[in-house]
Design an enzyme around this catalytic site. Structure first.
Site, PDB file in Angstrom:
ATOM      1  N   SER A 131       0.959  -1.334  -0.035  1.00 41.88           N
ATOM      2  CA  SER A 131      -0.062   0.054   0.052  1.00 41.88           C
ATOM      3  C   SER A 131       0.798   1.243   0.067  1.00 41.88           C
ATOM      4  O   SER A 131       1.542   1.589   1.043  1.00 41.88           O
ATOM      5  CB  SER A 131      -0.992  -0.024   1.361  1.00 41.88           C
ATOM      6  OG  SER A 131      -1.788   1.141   1.345  1.00 41.88           O
ATOM      7  N   HIS A 183      -3.424  -6.301   2.843  1.00 38.52           N
ATOM      8  CA  HIS A 183      -2.396  -6.941   3.463  1.00 38.52           C
ATOM      9  C   HIS A 183      -2.973  -8.224   3.676  1.00 38.52           C
ATOM     10  O   HIS A 183      -2.346  -9.022   4.484  1.00 38.52           O
ATOM     11  CB  HIS A 183      -1.850  -6.248   4.845  1.00 38.52           C
ATOM     12  CG  HIS A 183      -1.058  -5.130   4.625  1.00 38.52           C
ATOM     13  ND1 HIS A 183      -0.634  -4.074   5.594  1.00 38.52           N
ATOM     14  CD2 HIS A 183      -0.499  -4.535   3.309  1.00 38.52           C
ATOM     15  CE1 HIS A 183       0.109  -3.209   5.031  1.00 38.52           C
ATOM     16  NE2 HIS A 183       0.092  -3.470   3.671  1.00 38.52           N
ATOM     17  N   GLU A 196      -5.182  -2.387   8.906  1.00 40.81           N
ATOM     18  CA  GLU A 196      -4.477  -2.808  10.025  1.00 40.81           C
ATOM     19  C   GLU A 196      -5.348  -2.582  11.517  1.00 40.81           C
ATOM     20  O   GLU A 196      -5.805  -1.496  11.564  1.00 40.81           O
ATOM     21  CB  GLU A 196      -3.194  -2.042  10.306  1.00 40.81           C
ATOM     22  CG  GLU A 196      -2.194  -2.247   9.083  1.00 40.81           C
ATOM     23  CD  GLU A 196      -0.711  -1.566   9.224  1.00 40.81           C
ATOM     24  OE1 GLU A 196      -0.502  -0.644  10.362  1.00 40.81           O
ATOM     25  OE2 GLU A 196       0.098  -1.692   8.411  1.00 40.81           O
ATOM     26  N   GLU A 231       1.708  -8.883   7.177  1.00 39.07           N
ATOM     27  CA  GLU A 231       2.557  -8.241   8.796  1.00 39.07           C
ATOM     28  C   GLU A 231       2.463  -9.292   9.728  1.00 39.07           C
ATOM     29  O   GLU A 231       2.611  -8.853  10.809  1.00 39.07           O
ATOM     30  CB  GLU A 231       2.170  -7.000   8.623  1.00 39.07           C
ATOM     31  CG  GLU A 231       2.381  -5.847   7.587  1.00 39.07           C
ATOM     32  CD  GLU A 231       2.019  -4.578   7.648  1.00 39.07           C
ATOM     33  OE1 GLU A 231       1.150  -4.261   8.759  1.00 39.07           O
ATOM     34  OE2 GLU A 231       2.524  -3.880   6.835  1.00 39.07           O
ATOM     35  N   ASP A 285      -5.167   1.482  10.985  1.00 45.12           N
ATOM     36  CA  ASP A 285      -4.753   2.063   9.799  1.00 45.12           C
ATOM     37  C   ASP A 285      -5.929   1.664   8.713  1.00 45.12           C
ATOM     38  O   ASP A 285      -5.849   0.618   8.001  1.00 45.12           O
ATOM     39  CB  ASP A 285      -3.261   1.567   9.083  1.00 45.12           C
ATOM     40  CG  ASP A 285      -2.856   1.952   8.063  1.00 45.12           C
ATOM     41  OD1 ASP A 285      -3.686   2.885   7.622  1.00 45.12           O
ATOM     42  OD2 ASP A 285      -1.769   1.574   7.442  1.00 45.12           O
ATOM     43  N   GLU A 331      -4.337   5.954  11.362  1.00 44.17           N
ATOM     44  CA  GLU A 331      -3.381   6.448  10.328  1.00 44.17           C
ATOM     45  C   GLU A 331      -4.121   6.433   8.863  1.00 44.17           C
ATOM     46  O   GLU A 331      -4.806   5.389   8.547  1.00 44.17           O
ATOM     47  CB  GLU A 331      -2.349   5.321  10.314  1.00 44.17           C
ATOM     48  CG  GLU A 331      -1.312   5.346   9.462  1.00 44.17           C
ATOM     49  CD  GLU A 331      -0.476   4.023   9.319  1.00 44.17           C
ATOM     50  OE1 GLU A 331       0.052   3.890   8.109  1.00 44.17           O
ATOM     51  OE2 GLU A 331      -0.384   3.337  10.388  1.00 44.17           O
ATOM     52  N   ASP A 371       0.319   8.963   6.407  1.00 40.46           N
ATOM     53  CA  ASP A 371       1.344   7.899   5.696  1.00 40.46           C
ATOM     54  C   ASP A 371       1.297   8.574   4.431  1.00 40.46           C
ATOM     55  O   ASP A 371       2.016   9.090   3.627  1.00 40.46           O
ATOM     56  CB  ASP A 371       0.678   6.699   6.006  1.00 40.46           C
ATOM     57  CG  ASP A 371       1.512   5.599   5.320  1.00 40.46           C
ATOM     58  OD1 ASP A 371       2.798   5.839   4.864  1.00 40.46           O
ATOM     59  OD2 ASP A 371       1.393   4.600   5.327  1.00 40.46           O
ATOM     60  N   LYS A 392       8.667   6.528   7.269  1.00 34.43           N
ATOM     61  CA  LYS A 392       9.270   5.079   6.492  1.00 34.43           C
ATOM     62  C   LYS A 392      10.247   5.611   5.490  1.00 34.43           C
ATOM     63  O   LYS A 392      10.444   6.209   4.709  1.00 34.43           O
ATOM     64  CB  LYS A 392       8.082   4.611   5.395  1.00 34.43           C
ATOM     65  CG  LYS A 392       6.873   4.067   6.359  1.00 34.43           C
ATOM     66  CD  LYS A 392       5.882   3.531   5.427  1.00 34.43           C
ATOM     67  CE  LYS A 392       4.690   2.968   5.872  1.00 34.43           C
ATOM     68  NZ  LYS A 392       3.776   2.732   4.782  1.00 34.43           N
ATOM     69  N   HIS A 443       7.600  -0.019   9.556  1.00 36.28           N
ATOM     70  CA  HIS A 443       8.396  -1.035   8.931  1.00 36.28           C
ATOM     71  C   HIS A 443       7.272  -0.975   7.434  1.00 36.28           C
ATOM     72  O   HIS A 443       6.811  -0.138   7.315  1.00 36.28           O
ATOM     73  CB  HIS A 443       8.174  -2.573   9.376  1.00 36.28           C
ATOM     74  CG  HIS A 443       6.680  -2.661   9.611  1.00 36.28           C
ATOM     75  ND1 HIS A 443       5.993  -4.107   9.633  1.00 36.28           N
ATOM     76  CD2 HIS A 443       5.366  -1.982   9.582  1.00 36.28           C
ATOM     77  CE1 HIS A 443       4.867  -3.986   9.680  1.00 36.28           C
ATOM     78  NE2 HIS A 443       4.108  -2.969   9.712  1.00 36.28           N
ATOM     79  N   LYS A 481       5.549   0.833  14.762  1.00 34.47           N
ATOM     80  CA  LYS A 481       4.860  -0.309  14.229  1.00 34.47           C
ATOM     81  C   LYS A 481       5.819  -0.918  13.409  1.00 34.47           C
ATOM     82  O   LYS A 481       6.371  -0.479  12.611  1.00 34.47           O
ATOM     83  CB  LYS A 481       3.462  -0.158  13.562  1.00 34.47           C
ATOM     84  CG  LYS A 481       3.586   0.559  12.195  1.00 34.47           C
ATOM     85  CD  LYS A 481       2.212   0.702  11.143  1.00 34.47           C
ATOM     86  CE  LYS A 481       2.455   1.422  10.262  1.00 34.47           C
ATOM     87  NZ  LYS A 481       1.089   1.272   9.378  1.00 34.47           N
TER      88      LYS A 481
END
Length: 434
Positions: A47, A160, A169, A210, A247, A291, A318, A343, A371, A394
């Site tokens: 993503s 994910h 998430e 993840e 998220d 997020e 993000d 990131k 990550h 995270k």
């Protein structure tokens, strides 16, 4: 010819290696003329924000479905290495700028951000080794001591996982621990309690990219309810010992005229309706952090969202901000968000990452270190978390070795710091106003 003083780069090369999805990625290896060395592997996201620095892929369908990185590897071996060999490795800002100039594009698309970042991180490690310092201290100075609150992604959805959850998430935040080690214990106990709860309910316990579980559920709300039950089953109090972070990755939901929860109710929601939804969730659930609750192009929606919710919750950009100081400055000027996700591979060098952190700190924005979904055994971001004192990060869920490798490195750092270590929990995990 006199020998060069120590700390100069004597060799630099790259390899094509694999990330946690089994896709190729770049590893760079640096050796200095005193024998010090450093290596680094860059991660890859699924993503991704449209303004992220460009990850160079080969697009050769005969290799790895076109995802090979031999071009990026060759750019290191054939172009970056000749420009850097003989340079001082501890002149990070100058070397990062030199690589950016060699690339010549704003997006790092010529050499590839994956090539440039791999070298940037490896240089940092080699210089830290030369100066006989752990990486977190080399980057953060002698006062680097703050261990972050881990935000464990215990249920995966969206891009994910192959399930019917829209939100990418669902995370637990064990902020009331007394140490990082205790926070990890609380998180892992809750993670395993959730596995038992899912199994007892006849729900799947397979995992996503993840390391979080990826069950088929009746709604996004059911995921939250199951996590709250798991927190209690593990012996903790939701909202007091362990809270939640989400998220939504709303850029992935963007549809003409609004946002569509395509995996669940398929309803099309306007930005205002999305804000109402998140406000209702904040009223109902102990959520500390959202997020990307709106999309990366929806700056007007973000302005409204921030005015209405910034006093209640950490609003993290993000895809909106991409660890980019220019985008963060735009957010500061417009009063958008109150925190930025960090990131390094979104921006492409260690220097620019640290510049983004410094800008956020100057303006009272939070920094939330992250990550990527396609990660590796590399633990660079664990040291970075302590170096910048970000307070929370995270790095996945309670399983998968590329995720727990970061936890294990933070456990080592906490042990090494001993009485100097502080943990960013015990009620100090709070929202910063924009």
């Amino acid at each position: 010819m006199p020998a060069q003083p120590a700390c100069h780069i004597s060799s630099l090369f790259a390899l094509e290696v694999l990330d946690s999805r089994g896709n190729p990625t770049v590893e760079a290896c640096v050796t200095l003329n005193d024998g010090s060395s450093g290596r680094a592997i860059v991660p890859s996201g699924a993503s991704t924000g449209c303004r992220e620095a460009v990850e160079l892929r080969d697009d050769d369908p005969a290799r790895y479905q076109g995802r090979g990185v031999l071009k990026a590897v060759a750019n290191i071996n054939d172009l970056i290495a000749p420009a850097l060999i003989g340079q001082r490795a501890d002149e990070q800002r100058r070397l990062d700028r030199l690589m950016c100039e060699l690339d010549g594009t704003d997006s790092k698309s010529q050499l590839g951000a994956n090539a440039i970042l791999a070298v940037s991180m490896a240089l940092t490690r080699a210089a830290a080794s030369h100066h006989h310092q752990p990486l977190y201290r080399y980057l953060g100075g002698s006062n680097a001591h703050l261990l972050p609150v881990p935000c464990l992604n215990v249920i995966n959805g969206g891009r994910h996982a192959s399930n019917n959850l829209d939100i990418q998430e669902f995370k637990i935040v064990p902020h009331q621990a007394s140490s990082f080690a205790e926070a990890i214990r609380m998180g892992e106990e809750t993670f395993h309690a959730l596995k038992t709860l899912l199994a007892d309910s006849g729900l799947g316990t397979g995992i996503g990219d993840e390391g979080g579980f990826a069950p088929m559920l009746t709604s996004n709300e059911q995921a939250v309810e199951l996590i709250l039950q798991a927190i209690e089953a593990a012996g903790y109090r939701p909202g007091e010992d362990i809270s939640l972070a989400l998220d939504p990755a709303a850029s992935e939901m963007a549809d003409t005229g609004g946002y569509r929860f395509s995996h669940s109710d398929n309803a099309l929601r306007s930005a205002d309706e999305m804000i109402e939804l998140w406000q209702a969730w904040l009223d109902r659930y102990p959520i500390l952090l959202l997020e990307d609750p709106l999309g990366e192009e929806d700056w007007a929606g973000w302005e409204t969202l921030t005015r209405q919710l910034a006093g209640r919750v950490e609003l993290v950009g993000d895809d909106l901000l991409c660890t980019n100081p220019e985008l963060l400055q735009r957010a500061i000027d417009r009063g958008v968000a109150n925190s930025v996700l960090i990131k390094p591979n979104q921006i492409g060098t260690v220097t620019e990452t640290l510049d983004c952190v410094a800008l956020a700190n100057r303006h009272g924005y939070g920094c939330y270190l992250s990550h990527r979904s396609g990660d590796s055994e590399d633990t660079f971001i664990a040291d970075l978390a302590v170096a910048i004192g970000c307070g929370h990060m995270k790095t996945g869920s309670g399983c998968r070795s590329e995720r727990v490798a970061k936890f294990n490195q933070l456990l080592r750092i906490e042990h090494e710091l001993g009485s100097q270590a502080s943990f960013a929990g015990r009620g100090t995990f709070r929202t910063r106003s924009a």
